[in-house]
Design a protein around this motif. Structure first.
Motif, PDB file in Angstrom:
ATOM      1  N   SER A   1       0.518   9.315  -0.820  1.00 38.85           N
ATOM      2  CA  SER A   1      -0.606   9.852  -0.086  1.00 38.85           C
ATOM      3  C   SER A   1      -0.277  11.277   0.322  1.00 38.85           C
TER       4      SER A   1
ATOM      5  N   ASP B   1      -3.519   4.086  -0.796  1.00 37.88           N
ATOM      6  CA  ASP B   1      -3.088   4.107  -2.197  1.00 37.88           C
ATOM      7  C   ASP B   1      -3.454   2.814  -2.922  1.00 37.88           C
TER       8      ASP B   1
ATOM      9  N   ARG C   1     -14.621   6.546  -5.093  1.00 37.21           N
ATOM     10  CA  ARG C   1     -13.530   7.141  -4.309  1.00 37.21           C
ATOM     11  C   ARG C   1     -12.251   7.283  -5.122  1.00 37.21           C
ATOM     12  N   GLY C   2     -12.327   6.994  -6.416  1.00 42.34           N
ATOM     13  CA  GLY C   2     -11.157   7.168  -7.271  1.00 42.34           C
ATOM     14  C   GLY C   2     -10.260   5.963  -7.370  1.00 42.34           C
ATOM     15  N   PHE C   3     -10.740   4.783  -6.940  1.00 43.68           N
ATOM     16  CA  PHE C   3      -9.943   3.561  -7.042  1.00 43.68           C
ATOM     17  C   PHE C   3     -10.395   2.745  -8.246  1.00 43.68           C
TER      18      PHE C   3
ATOM     19  N   LYS D   1      -5.353   3.770  -6.542  1.00 41.52           N
ATOM     20  CA  LYS D   1      -5.779   5.114  -6.885  1.00 41.52           C
ATOM     21  C   LYS D   1      -5.455   5.377  -8.359  1.00 41.52           C
ATOM     22  N   GLN D   2      -6.356   6.063  -9.028  1.00 40.99           N
ATOM     23  CA  GLN D   2      -6.191   6.302 -10.463  1.00 40.99           C
ATOM     24  C   GLN D   2      -4.838   6.937 -10.788  1.00 40.99           C
TER      25      GLN D   2
END
Length: 472
Positions: free
Chosen positions: A2, A45, A82-84, A102-103
């Motif tokens: 993070s 994360d 949100r990129g997850f 997270k990607q």
């Protein structure tokens, strides 16, 4: 991992957000933003979401095997922007466990496996039991276990036996971590169904209404059982500084106000409030928890016993609470946030992949990939084109198989193409991912890149509606 997560000595912080919720066969609420703490800092994360009693009639369950269930859809639709990305999920009738990351972490999540075991009525139809997911996270073996144990006040010993049976019996096809407790970190969550015994209903409710939860801890069955059961003593739990999460009238904050009818038609007893829904964790190896940790706001554990462990994980629980705002079920969801401080065992992906030149649907676009480290690659591996904000490894726009014949050499640059007919006409922002069939995960991701609008789309003034879902 993070923002601000880098530690001296090469250690990183990973933020983990966990939810357990018995949803009592309800359909999901419209919004789960507060449940997932989407706006909390530092950013999360990993998400681990364990649900129990997801509606599981045979017809409904069979349809869910083909199409994602409504709860999975809600979480994916909420987290993807949100990129997850969903790492994996496992379902056993009413039990559902979802893992999101997270990607950016995807190339470092490897050897994903899931399993389940029934403990219900003769192990049939899976009304009780456990589902679990394990994977290697930057080289550290992590396992998540979602359980639903036997109900009713008098079955505390049966609950302990069921949990021990699940921990001992669930197996993974991994030589170094064949069982749940072989993993460096285990998170156990679910409707463990432990009750508060001996106290009467009036004392329970007055203690809860006055916020004096500590008066009930000594009679919480899980806390009591931990004093007797060595395997439970290896698990830690934060203090119960939130009100019991069961049993509520639906769509309210009122504890069970209805007297259930007995089979003779007489009024039965109201259900006593209880902390049925719990989140525990275990770091291996470690000493027994100290008895004066109960009143700490943050609980910390670390693998310190084994001096040969050069890469210990420090697990700190940052919060442990419930969310009273959700009323679709007779349970309230329980939430825990953790920080896992660790040293990355690797920080390069197994495969690098990147687009070559300008991409559009006007001609077959090219890409290159390179295997950077030996792994169990296969001619069944594939490289997929994902729209930025994709939901899972199978949520691709197009894909190409890797080289069909010989497997590549280390550091060999290989060029392949994709069919232009499968490239989105309107273009947009995309990413390439190399999926390993043997590791069941994406082991390499390109940087985000732009696909140009095709000449046809520009000439005809096409819109997303015109291309009929090709440009998702």
């Amino acid at each position: 991992m993070s923002a601000g997560g880098r530690h001296s000595g090469g250690r990183d912080n990973c933020r983990l957000h966990m939810v357990t919720w018995n949803v009592a066969t309800a359909e999901p609420p419209e919004d789960v933003t507060s449940l997932l703490h989407l706006d909390a800092l530092p950013l999360t994360d990993l998400y681990a979401i364990g649900l129990q009693e997801v509606r599981a009639t045979p017809v409904k369950f069979m349809s869910d095997l083909i199409w994602e269930d409504s709860w999975s859809h809600l979480f994916m639709n909420t987290l993807a922007p949100r990129g997850f990305v969903k790492v994996t999920s496992v379902r056993m009738q009413g039990l559902l466990l979802l893992i999101f990351a997270k990607q950016m972490h995807f190339p470092y999540i490897r050897n994903i496996q899931s399993t389940y075991i029934r403990t219900g009525v003769f192990g049939y139809w899976g009304n009780k039991g456990g589902v679990s997911v394990r994977f290697s996270f930057y080289g550290h073996m992590v396992c998540f276990l979602n359980c639903h144990l036997a109900a009713h006040m008098g079955n505390a010993l049966q609950r302990v036996d069921e949990l021990e049976y699940i921990l001992e019996t669930q197996e993974f096809d991994m030589f170094d971590t064949p069982h749940v407790l072989d993993h460096k970190v285990v998170f156990c969550l679910g409707d463990l169904n432990f009750r508060i015994q001996d106290h009467g209903l009036h004392f329970l409710r007055s203690s809860i209404n006055g916020g004096r939860f500590n008066l009930l801890w000594s009679k919480d069955q899980l806390i009591m059982m931990k004093k007797k059961e060595p395997f439970l003593q290896e698990f830690e739990e934060g203090p119960l500084h939130f009100q019991p999460t069961y049993k509520f009238d639906r769509k309210s904050d009122t504890y069970d106000s209805r007297s259930p009818k007995t089979w003779l038609g007489l009024n039965g007893k109201k259900r006593k409030p209880a902390w049925t829904d719990r989140i525990l964790w275990r770091v291996k190896p470690k000493g027994l928890p100290s008895e004066d940790d109960d009143d700490e706001d943050e609980k910390t554990s670390t693998s310190t016993v084994n001096e040969e462990d050069e890469d210990p994980i420090l697990v700190t629980q940052n919060s442990y609470t419930s969310d009273m705002s959700y009323g679709v079920s007779d349970h309230k969801p329980v939430i825990a946030a953790f920080t896992m401080e660790m040293r990355k065992c690797w920080d390069t992906p197994l495969v690098s992949v990147s687009p070559l030149g300008v991409w559009s649907a006007d001609e077959n676009p090219l890409l290159t990939y390179t295997v950077l480290e030996d792994f169990m690659s296969s001619t069944w591996d594939w490289i997929a084109l994902y729209k930025v904000g994709f939901k899972s490894a199978t949520d691709y726009e197009s894909f190409s198989w890797v080289r069909e014949n010989d497997l590549p050499e280390i550091d060999e640059v290989i060029q392949i193409s994709m069919e232009k007919e499968k490239i989105p006409l309107l273009g947009g922002e995309f990413v390439l991912g190399y999926y390993s069939t043997n590791l069941q995960s994406i082991v390499g991701l390109s940087a985000d890149f732009q696909i140009k609008e095709s000449q046809r789309a520009a000439a005809e003034g096409l819109t997303p509606e015109d291309v009929n879902g090709i440009n998702k």
